[in-house]
Design an enzyme around this catalytic site. Structure first.
Site, PDB file in Angstrom:
ATOM      1  N   ARG A  40     -79.517 -22.881  85.687  1.00 15.98           N
ATOM      2  CA  ARG A  40     -78.412 -23.655  85.109  1.00 15.98           C
ATOM      3  C   ARG A  40     -78.910 -24.458  83.901  1.00 15.98           C
ATOM      4  NH1 ARG A  40     -75.482 -26.679  89.834  1.00 15.98           N
ATOM      5  NH2 ARG A  40     -73.943 -27.012  88.164  1.00 15.98           N
ATOM      6  N   ASP A  69     -91.411 -40.565  95.603  1.00 13.36           N
ATOM      7  CA  ASP A  69     -92.489 -41.395  96.175  1.00 13.36           C
ATOM      8  C   ASP A  69     -92.268 -41.619  97.670  1.00 13.36           C
ATOM      9  OD1 ASP A  69     -93.913 -41.630  93.847  1.00 13.36           O
ATOM     10  OD2 ASP A  69     -93.294 -43.691  93.402  1.00 13.36           O
ATOM     11  N   TYR A  86     -70.218 -24.422  93.844  1.00 12.88           N
ATOM     12  CA  TYR A  86     -70.702 -24.934  95.132  1.00 12.88           C
ATOM     13  C   TYR A  86     -69.972 -24.367  96.349  1.00 12.88           C
ATOM     14  CZ  TYR A  86     -73.051 -28.234  92.050  1.00 12.88           C
ATOM     15  OH  TYR A  86     -73.829 -28.777  91.066  1.00 12.88           O
ATOM     16  N   GLU A 120     -86.856 -28.678 100.327  1.00 13.65           N
ATOM     17  CA  GLU A 120     -85.859 -28.981  99.290  1.00 13.65           C
ATOM     18  C   GLU A 120     -84.754 -27.922  99.359  1.00 13.65           C
ATOM     19  OE1 GLU A 120     -87.511 -29.043  95.330  1.00 13.65           O
ATOM     20  OE2 GLU A 120     -85.529 -29.219  94.395  1.00 13.65           O
ATOM     21  N   PRO A 145     -75.871 -37.709  95.951  1.00 12.49           N
ATOM     22  CA  PRO A 145     -74.595 -38.067  95.341  1.00 12.49           C
ATOM     23  C   PRO A 145     -73.664 -36.887  95.123  1.00 12.49           C
ATOM     24  CG  PRO A 145     -76.401 -39.072  94.136  1.00 12.49           C
ATOM     25  CD  PRO A 145     -77.009 -38.174  95.167  1.00 12.49           C
TER      26      PRO A 145
HETATM   27  C1  DQA Z   1     -77.247 -29.317  93.735  1.00  6.68           C
HETATM   28  C2  DQA Z   1     -77.754 -28.974  92.326  1.00  6.68           C
HETATM   29  C3  DQA Z   1     -77.895 -30.221  91.485  1.00  6.68           C
HETATM   30  O1  DQA Z   1     -78.352 -29.878  90.186  1.00  6.68           O
HETATM   31  C4  DQA Z   1     -76.551 -30.914  91.348  1.00  6.68           C
HETATM   32  O2  DQA Z   1     -76.686 -32.115  90.617  1.00  6.68           O
HETATM   33  C5  DQA Z   1     -75.875 -31.144  92.652  1.00  6.68           C
HETATM   34  C6  DQA Z   1     -75.941 -30.104  93.677  1.00  6.68           C
HETATM   35  C7  DQA Z   1     -76.977 -28.046  94.590  1.00  6.68           C
HETATM   36  O3  DQA Z   1     -76.886 -28.177  95.804  1.00  6.68           O
HETATM   37  O4  DQA Z   1     -76.837 -26.959  94.032  1.00  6.68           O
HETATM   38  O5  DQA Z   1     -75.169 -32.125  92.833  1.00  6.68           O
HETATM   39  O6  DQA Z   1     -78.237 -30.078  94.400  1.00  6.68           O
END
Ligand code: DQA
Length: 154
Positions: A111, A91, A27, A102, A14
């Site tokens: 954070r 899951d 970001y 990841e 999202p």
């Molecule tokens: C994120 C980090 C998550 O905590 C956050 O909710 C995001 C972006 C990142 O790419 O740094 O939407 O996944």
């Protein structure tokens, strides 16, 4: 006759569709499309294809993981906020037979406290976080290496 290249599913959770506009101080200013293009370029260097799915809906990401089972070679997942609570996605990823990496642009561990939990981590082979857009390239490099290691093991 051309041989199909292994496919890496790149999953985006999202709000990542808003990259470029959303909190650029955290970001960055690149768009999701630009990150996907960089990942695709790196994948090509390793003889891999990228299939990208972005959704703001948890169930869509679960369905994408189901669709990858038995078909895709690996998954790179930036589940965004779902990382921190979406056990259905955790899951689903656990049922996937290939490597899972990841990915985060920011470093969630540095954070807010609610970002310190990852439900993806227990089912991931590794983590790339805090390196901004470069992480998309690094995650693909990592996947390529994991696939090579798998192919090499008896
Ligand atoms: C994120 C980090 C998550 O905590 C956050 O909710 C995001 C972006 C990142 O790419 O740094 O939407 O996944």
């Amino acid at each position: 006759m051309s041989v199909a290249r292994p496919v890496v599913l790149l999953l985006s959770g999202p709000n990542l569709n808003l990259l470029g506009e959303r909190q650029p101080d955290i970001y960055g200013t690149a768009t999701l499309e630009e990150h996907v293009a960089a990942a695709r370029k790196e994948a090509e260097r390793h003889g891999l294809d990228i299939e990208h799915v972005q959704s703001n809906v948890e169930g869509d990401l679960v369905a994408a993981v189901h669709g990858a089972r038995g078909r895709c070679a690996a998954i790179v997942v930036n589940a965004a906020a779902l990382t921190h609570y979406a056990w259905s996605l955790s899951d689903a990823l656990e049922t996937f037979e290939g490597p899972v990496v990841e990915l985060h642009l920011s470093n969630p561990s540095g954070r807010e406290a609610w970002r310190h939990t990852s439900v993806v981590a227990p089912v991931a082979d590794g983590l790339v976080a805090g390196l901004g857009g470069h992480g998309y390239v690094l995650a693909i490099t990592a996947v390529a290496r994991l696939l090579e290691d798998r192919d090499a093991s008896p």
